[in-house]
Design a protein around this motif. Structure first.
Motif, PDB file in Angstrom:
ATOM      1  N   ILE A  83       1.369  11.578 -66.726  1.00  0.00           N
ATOM      2  CA  ILE A  83       1.310  10.528 -65.711  1.00  0.00           C
ATOM      3  C   ILE A  83      -0.016   9.798 -65.818  1.00  0.00           C
ATOM      4  O   ILE A  83      -1.079  10.419 -65.888  1.00  0.00           O
ATOM      5  CB  ILE A  83       1.470  11.117 -64.289  1.00  0.00           C
ATOM      6  CG1 ILE A  83       2.806  11.849 -64.151  1.00  0.00           C
ATOM      7  CG2 ILE A  83       1.333  10.022 -63.240  1.00  0.00           C
ATOM      8  CD1 ILE A  83       4.019  10.977 -64.350  1.00  0.00           C
ATOM      9  N   GLU A  84       0.035   8.463 -65.835  1.00  0.00           N
ATOM     10  CA  GLU A  84      -1.150   7.623 -65.803  1.00  0.00           C
ATOM     11  C   GLU A  84      -1.050   6.694 -64.594  1.00  0.00           C
ATOM     12  O   GLU A  84      -0.142   5.871 -64.506  1.00  0.00           O
ATOM     13  CB  GLU A  84      -1.284   6.795 -67.083  1.00  0.00           C
ATOM     14  CG  GLU A  84      -1.527   7.604 -68.339  1.00  0.00           C
ATOM     15  CD  GLU A  84      -1.713   6.729 -69.564  1.00  0.00           C
ATOM     16  OE1 GLU A  84      -1.360   5.523 -69.479  1.00  0.00           O
ATOM     17  OE2 GLU A  84      -2.213   7.218 -70.586  1.00  0.00           O
ATOM     18  N   PHE A  85      -1.975   6.833 -63.648  1.00  0.00           N
ATOM     19  CA  PHE A  85      -2.007   5.916 -62.518  1.00  0.00           C
ATOM     20  C   PHE A  85      -2.476   4.549 -63.001  1.00  0.00           C
ATOM     21  O   PHE A  85      -3.445   4.434 -63.748  1.00  0.00           O
ATOM     22  CB  PHE A  85      -2.952   6.439 -61.438  1.00  0.00           C
ATOM     23  CG  PHE A  85      -2.398   7.594 -60.644  1.00  0.00           C
ATOM     24  CD1 PHE A  85      -1.629   7.370 -59.516  1.00  0.00           C
ATOM     25  CD2 PHE A  85      -2.650   8.906 -61.033  1.00  0.00           C
ATOM     26  CE1 PHE A  85      -1.121   8.428 -58.782  1.00  0.00           C
ATOM     27  CE2 PHE A  85      -2.144   9.974 -60.310  1.00  0.00           C
ATOM     28  CZ  PHE A  85      -1.376   9.740 -59.178  1.00  0.00           C
ATOM     29  N   GLN A  86      -1.781   3.514 -62.561  1.00  0.00           N
ATOM     30  CA  GLN A  86      -2.121   2.159 -62.989  1.00  0.00           C
ATOM     31  C   GLN A  86      -3.278   1.572 -62.191  1.00  0.00           C
ATOM     32  O   GLN A  86      -3.938   0.636 -62.639  1.00  0.00           O
ATOM     33  CB  GLN A  86      -0.893   1.254 -62.875  1.00  0.00           C
ATOM     34  CG  GLN A  86       0.265   1.686 -63.781  1.00  0.00           C
ATOM     35  CD  GLN A  86      -0.161   1.852 -65.235  1.00  0.00           C
ATOM     36  OE1 GLN A  86      -0.662   0.907 -65.846  1.00  0.00           O
ATOM     37  NE2 GLN A  86       0.027   3.039 -65.788  1.00  0.00           N
ATOM     38  N   THR A  87      -3.525   2.114 -60.999  1.00  0.00           N
ATOM     39  CA  THR A  87      -4.662   1.673 -60.203  1.00  0.00           C
ATOM     40  C   THR A  87      -5.906   2.406 -60.679  1.00  0.00           C
ATOM     41  O   THR A  87      -6.013   3.633 -60.549  1.00  0.00           O
ATOM     42  CB  THR A  87      -4.436   1.962 -58.708  1.00  0.00           C
ATOM     43  OG1 THR A  87      -3.222   1.329 -58.285  1.00  0.00           O
ATOM     44  CG2 THR A  87      -5.597   1.435 -57.878  1.00  0.00           C
ATOM     45  N   LEU A  88      -6.856   1.666 -61.270  1.00  0.00           N
ATOM     46  CA  LEU A  88      -8.054   2.274 -61.826  1.00  0.00           C
ATOM     47  C   LEU A  88      -9.033   2.637 -60.720  1.00  0.00           C
ATOM     48  O   LEU A  88      -9.071   2.011 -59.660  1.00  0.00           O
ATOM     49  CB  LEU A  88      -8.716   1.333 -62.823  1.00  0.00           C
ATOM     50  CG  LEU A  88      -7.865   0.871 -64.008  1.00  0.00           C
ATOM     51  CD1 LEU A  88      -8.696  -0.002 -64.943  1.00  0.00           C
ATOM     52  CD2 LEU A  88      -7.274   2.046 -64.763  1.00  0.00           C
ATOM     53  N   TRP A  89      -9.846   3.644 -61.004  1.00  0.00           N
ATOM     54  CA  TRP A  89     -10.900   4.045 -60.079  1.00  0.00           C
ATOM     55  C   TRP A  89     -12.227   3.488 -60.572  1.00  0.00           C
ATOM     56  O   TRP A  89     -12.615   3.705 -61.714  1.00  0.00           O
ATOM     57  CB  TRP A  89     -10.969   5.566 -59.971  1.00  0.00           C
ATOM     58  CG  TRP A  89     -12.186   6.063 -59.229  1.00  0.00           C
ATOM     59  CD1 TRP A  89     -12.671   5.587 -58.052  1.00  0.00           C
ATOM     60  CD2 TRP A  89     -13.067   7.109 -59.646  1.00  0.00           C
ATOM     61  NE1 TRP A  89     -13.804   6.284 -57.682  1.00  0.00           N
ATOM     62  CE2 TRP A  89     -14.071   7.222 -58.645  1.00  0.00           C
ATOM     63  CE3 TRP A  89     -13.112   7.974 -60.741  1.00  0.00           C
ATOM     64  CZ2 TRP A  89     -15.102   8.157 -58.727  1.00  0.00           C
ATOM     65  CZ3 TRP A  89     -14.136   8.896 -60.822  1.00  0.00           C
ATOM     66  CH2 TRP A  89     -15.110   8.990 -59.821  1.00  0.00           C
ATOM     67  N   GLN A  90     -12.930   2.772 -59.692  1.00  0.00           N
ATOM     68  CA  GLN A  90     -14.262   2.266 -59.983  1.00  0.00           C
ATOM     69  C   GLN A  90     -15.264   3.059 -59.159  1.00  0.00           C
ATOM     70  O   GLN A  90     -15.315   2.932 -57.938  1.00  0.00           O
ATOM     71  CB  GLN A  90     -14.375   0.784 -59.629  1.00  0.00           C
ATOM     72  CG  GLN A  90     -15.784   0.223 -59.771  1.00  0.00           C
ATOM     73  CD  GLN A  90     -16.272   0.197 -61.209  1.00  0.00           C
ATOM     74  OE1 GLN A  90     -15.643  -0.403 -62.063  1.00  0.00           O
ATOM     75  NE2 GLN A  90     -17.389   0.854 -61.476  1.00  0.00           N
ATOM     76  N   PRO A  91     -16.049   3.948 -59.772  1.00  0.00           N
ATOM     77  CA  PRO A  91     -17.027   4.723 -59.007  1.00  0.00           C
ATOM     78  C   PRO A  91     -17.981   3.806 -58.248  1.00  0.00           C
ATOM     79  O   PRO A  91     -18.416   2.775 -58.759  1.00  0.00           O
ATOM     80  CB  PRO A  91     -17.765   5.529 -60.080  1.00  0.00           C
ATOM     81  CG  PRO A  91     -16.792   5.619 -61.216  1.00  0.00           C
ATOM     82  CD  PRO A  91     -16.049   4.320 -61.202  1.00  0.00           C
ATOM     83  N   THR A  92     -18.295   4.189 -57.012  1.00  0.00           N
ATOM     84  CA  THR A  92     -19.171   3.381 -56.172  1.00  0.00           C
ATOM     85  C   THR A  92     -20.506   4.046 -55.898  1.00  0.00           C
ATOM     86  O   THR A  92     -21.406   3.412 -55.350  1.00  0.00           O
ATOM     87  CB  THR A  92     -18.486   3.072 -54.831  1.00  0.00           C
ATOM     88  OG1 THR A  92     -18.141   4.311 -54.182  1.00  0.00           O
ATOM     89  CG2 THR A  92     -17.226   2.247 -55.043  1.00  0.00           C
ATOM     90  N   SER A  93     -20.645   5.316 -56.249  1.00  0.00           N
ATOM     91  CA  SER A  93     -21.913   5.999 -56.022  1.00  0.00           C
ATOM     92  C   SER A  93     -22.068   7.111 -57.039  1.00  0.00           C
ATOM     93  O   SER A  93     -21.085   7.634 -57.567  1.00  0.00           O
ATOM     94  CB  SER A  93     -21.976   6.581 -54.604  1.00  0.00           C
ATOM     95  OG  SER A  93     -20.954   7.549 -54.409  1.00  0.00           O
ATOM     96  N   THR A  94     -23.316   7.454 -57.316  1.00  0.00           N
ATOM     97  CA  THR A  94     -23.576   8.533 -58.258  1.00  0.00           C
ATOM     98  C   THR A  94     -23.512   9.873 -57.539  1.00  0.00           C
ATOM     99  O   THR A  94     -23.481   9.947 -56.316  1.00  0.00           O
ATOM    100  CB  THR A  94     -24.961   8.364 -58.901  1.00  0.00           C
ATOM    101  OG1 THR A  94     -25.951   8.359 -57.876  1.00  0.00           O
ATOM    102  CG2 THR A  94     -25.032   7.076 -59.688  1.00  0.00           C
ATOM    103  N   GLY A  95     -23.500  10.929 -58.337  1.00  0.00           N
ATOM    104  CA  GLY A  95     -23.429  12.273 -57.774  1.00  0.00           C
ATOM    105  C   GLY A  95     -22.045  12.873 -57.923  1.00  0.00           C
ATOM    106  O   GLY A  95     -21.158  12.311 -58.572  1.00  0.00           O
ATOM    107  N   MET A  96     -21.843  14.040 -57.322  1.00  0.00           N
ATOM    108  CA  MET A  96     -20.592  14.772 -57.469  1.00  0.00           C
ATOM    109  C   MET A  96     -19.501  14.184 -56.578  1.00  0.00           C
ATOM    110  O   MET A  96     -19.708  13.962 -55.382  1.00  0.00           O
ATOM    111  CB  MET A  96     -20.809  16.247 -57.124  1.00  0.00           C
ATOM    112  CG  MET A  96     -19.650  17.135 -57.540  1.00  0.00           C
ATOM    113  SD  MET A  96     -19.333  17.106 -59.331  1.00  0.00           S
ATOM    114  CE  MET A  96     -20.820  17.921 -59.933  1.00  0.00           C
ATOM    115  N   ASN A  97     -18.364  13.903 -57.172  1.00  0.00           N
ATOM    116  CA  ASN A  97     -17.174  13.432 -56.472  1.00  0.00           C
ATOM    117  C   ASN A  97     -16.053  14.433 -56.690  1.00  0.00           C
ATOM    118  O   ASN A  97     -16.004  15.095 -57.736  1.00  0.00           O
ATOM    119  CB  ASN A  97     -16.723  12.060 -56.990  1.00  0.00           C
ATOM    120  CG  ASN A  97     -17.714  10.954 -56.691  1.00  0.00           C
ATOM    121  OD1 ASN A  97     -17.478  10.111 -55.850  1.00  0.00           O
ATOM    122  ND2 ASN A  97     -18.844  10.947 -57.395  1.00  0.00           N
ATOM    123  N   THR A  98     -15.144  14.543 -55.741  1.00  0.00           N
ATOM    124  CA  THR A  98     -13.982  15.417 -55.886  1.00  0.00           C
ATOM    125  C   THR A  98     -12.724  14.564 -55.954  1.00  0.00           C
ATOM    126  O   THR A  98     -12.434  13.781 -55.037  1.00  0.00           O
ATOM    127  CB  THR A  98     -13.871  16.403 -54.719  1.00  0.00           C
ATOM    128  OG1 THR A  98     -15.035  17.234 -54.690  1.00  0.00           O
ATOM    129  CG2 THR A  98     -12.647  17.293 -54.881  1.00  0.00           C
TER     130      THR A  98
END
Length: 672
Positions: free
Chosen positions: A197-212
């Motif tokens: 599965i590939e989501f078509q809505t891309l994720w654009q990181p908005t902040s540095t550091g650890m994300n879950t």
């Protein structure tokens, strides 16, 4: 009441089949087809918690590849987990004979495979539920990603139910950000099969550091709920770092003779350097150099921290098995997940006069892993290696764990996707994808033929030094023409067709070598003369603009840094040098998105904000990671502003400039 209970059981779990098992238990059939190394194979069938073992098997006899057919009885209406192990870590399908396994319930296959590395597990109900999907681990993005890129969320699921899945509604969420939900239709996933599965809505990181990152299943085949929710949600931690953006200062370089500095040489164990790259995490502030060394010893690296500053230090490393995994390396390239890859300049990495068994190698930039020989046996610390490109004369990153390689043996370009690395020192390659693009290039003896992927346009620029020219290939073109037979079994090895390529430069080059690109500016190094030539690639063929000298022949790798300086290696003088403009001209030397720069970055406390001189009425604001305004400088027309952060806490800060050209932001890290 008993009739209603039995009917409900059938609706949820399908046809109950007891076979040779006692009443109250369900039969699970296990079929193992060993490879030639049966002594490496074991398996278990346990309850979901792993506290009860219902059945197990192996190890088996080496060389005995007769199928093993057995069955295990488990309590009816229980969730179980089948796990198969290979002690060597290369599965049972590929490099050592051909093996496979199948697990079935009431004639329905719930687990199949053989290409799995060290182990593979599948959980399911016995009997099967009508609707039950086990979401697979998230394959992309990897656990580190730069903050200047949009990434696609890639995962999958195994159908461990009795129904064929035609559509699925799935979601993903990053921390407390908005939930992204998509419906994937047009599927035909039978029981036991896996869907990617590939989501078509891309994720654009908005902040540095650890994300879950959280991914889960909502409904199946329309509005049907997944009947078991302990296996339909997966999580993945992702460490987002601040990436750097190189600056185009070609006009400054050509306006006056630049300043040349040597920042490393044989004193730092630089030995026949062939290439260099900057670590993508700007907070590490590292320049990596790869040494060719000798075929017997294998290559090595020198990592320079705080490169170009008075505080710089160097670290020399050679992997214990560099003679095979880094033999006469011609290039290195960092991926955005902070792994990096090298290309070997040899015909046979085994050095025994046999088959041309060599190709690109994947490494970790974690200094607790790289060259620490953490892996088992004699495989050192490498993360992965593929073996279809002798005399690999150059390499550059594409995305994730995928790279482009100049194949000097077959005279073409090859795409290598390691997919998931096999871990330090392991040897599983069965998930890899290799695609060969026949665009006709030639090597110049042992001289590197570097590559540069323009990720914005999709063009791959290729130094074709055997023909003293530069080509480019559209990586968005090409179709699989036919499958190829290689030296090892992989998920895909294909010959491509309908590939678009064209000549970019075919005059003026004498033994071209290094290459880098920023926006519409390209620089090409000349090994024979030591000159760096500048080109405008906004149209094709490229337009020559001028050249500068590094002082000596032997120029190999080139890299444009975050402050616009050019870093280079010289294989003949064993040096790493830096060219910096001696003037800053009031011309169009910055892209619209790069009219503000921060340097040094990271900084201990004091840093400079540089603005393009054409932007006026600039207001500088500094915010901490809580969004609090901690500095507000009034309108200025200065092109260089020094900011003293000695009273600020260690960490990251956001620099925002509002001016006539609009608004732009940069991040700066204070290390204290």
């Amino acid at each position: 009441m008993k009739y209603i209970l039995n009917l409900l059981t059938i609706l949820l779990f399908g046809q109950l089949t007891y076979g040779q098992c006692p009443t109250g238990e369900t039969r699970i059939d296990v079929n193992i087809n060993p490879d030639n190394w049966g002594s490496e194979i074991t398996w278990t069938l346990t309850n979901y918690a792993g506290t009860i073992t219902y059945g197990s098997g192996g190890p088996y006899t080496n060389g005995n590849i007769s199928p093993i057919n057995t069955y295990v009885c488990v309590p009816t209406v229980s969730q179980v987990t089948f796990t198969i192990f290979d002690s060597y870590g290369d599965g049972i399908c590929c490099s050592e004979g051909v093996g496979s396994y199948t697990v079935s319930v009431a004639g329905v296959n719930v687990a199949t495979g053989g290409s799995f590395g060290s182990s593979e597990s599948t959980s399911f109900f016995a009997p099967l539920l009508i609707y039950d999907l086990a979401v697979l681990p998230i394959s992309s993005p990897f656990n580190q990603v730069g903050d200047n890129e949009s990434v696609q969320i890639q995962t999958g699921f195994r159908n461990v139910s009795s129904s064929v899945v035609s559509s699925v509604n799935m979601s993903y969420q990053i921390d407390n950000q908005a939930v992204v939900t998509e419906t994937i239709s047009g599927l035909n996933v039978n029981p036991s099969e896996v869907a990617n599965i590939e989501f078509q809505t891309l994720w654009q990181p908005t902040s540095t550091g650890m994300n879950t990152l959280k991914v889960w299943v909502n409904t199946i085949n329309g509005s049907n709920l997944d009947l078991y929710n302990l296996n339909d949600t997966v999580y993945k931690p992702i460490d987002v770092y601040q990436g750097f953006q190189p600056i185009d200062r070609s006009a400054d370089f050509l306006a006056a003779t630049p300043t040349r500095s040597i920042i490393a040489n044989a004193s730092q164990q630089v030995n026949k350097p062939t290439d260099l790259d900057i670590h993508p995490d700007i907070s590490r502030n590292e320049l990596w150099i790869i040494n060719e060394d000798t075929e017997t010893s294998g290559g090595s690296t020198v990592t320079i921290s705080d490169f170009g500053l008075s505080s710089q230090t160097s670290l020399y490393r050679r992997d214990g098995n560099a003679w095979h995994f880094m033999s006469l390396p011609t290039a290195l390239s960092f991926g955005t997940n902070t792994n990096w890859a090298s290309s070997p300049g040899v015909y046979d990495a085994n050095h025994n006069g046999g088959a041309p068994f060599t190709g690109p190698t994947l490494w970790s930039s974690d200094m607790n892993v790289y060259a620490q020989n953490a892996g088992p046996g004699t495989n050192g610390s490498h993360l992965d290696m593929l073996h279809e490109s002798p005399y690999a004369m150059g390499i550059d990153h594409h995305k994730d764990n995928a790279y482009w390689v100049f194949d000097g043996n077959s005279s073409d370009i090859v795409y290598y996707d390691f997919v998931e690395d096999h871990g330090p020192g392991m040897s599983y390659h069965g998930d890899a994808i290799i695609r060969r693009y026949p665009i006709s290039v030639a090597k110049d003896n042992d001289l590197p033929s570097h590559l540069k992927m323009d990720k914005t346009s999709g063009w791959l620029y290729i130094v074709d030094n055997g023909n003293d020219r530069v080509l480019r290939m559209n990586t968005n073109t090409g179709n699989v023409q036919q499958a190829l037979n290689g030296y090892e079994a992989v998920a895909e090895y294909s010959l491509m067709t309908n590939v678009t390529s064209e000549i970019v430069i075919d005059t003026g080059l004498v033994r071209p070598c290094g290459i880098d690109i920023v926006g519409n500016s390209m620089i090409i190094g000349d090994y024979a003369t030591g000159y760096i030539r500048f080109y405008d690639i906004s149209s094709n063929p490229a337009v020559y603009q001028g050249q500068v000298s590094t002082g000596f022949s032997g120029l190999t790798g080139l890299k444009i840094g975050p402050s616009g300086n050019i870093w280079y290696t010289n294989r003949l003088t064993n040096e790493v040098g830096m060219l910096s403009p001696s003037v800053t001209t009031d011309v169009n030397h910055l892209q619209a998105s790069q009219w503000m720069n921060v340097f040094p970055n990271p900084a201990t406390d004091v840093f400079n904000v540089y603005l393009d001189t054409r932007s006026t009425n600039n207001t500088i604001q500094v915010y901490n990671t809580l969004g609090e305004l901690i500095l507000n400088l009034p309108s200025t027309n200065d092109s260089a502003i020094q900011i003293d952060g000695s009273n600020w806490a260690k960490g990251m800060y956001i620099i925002r400039c509002n001016g006539d050209w609009g608004t732009t932001t940069k991040r700066v890290v204070l290390t204290k």
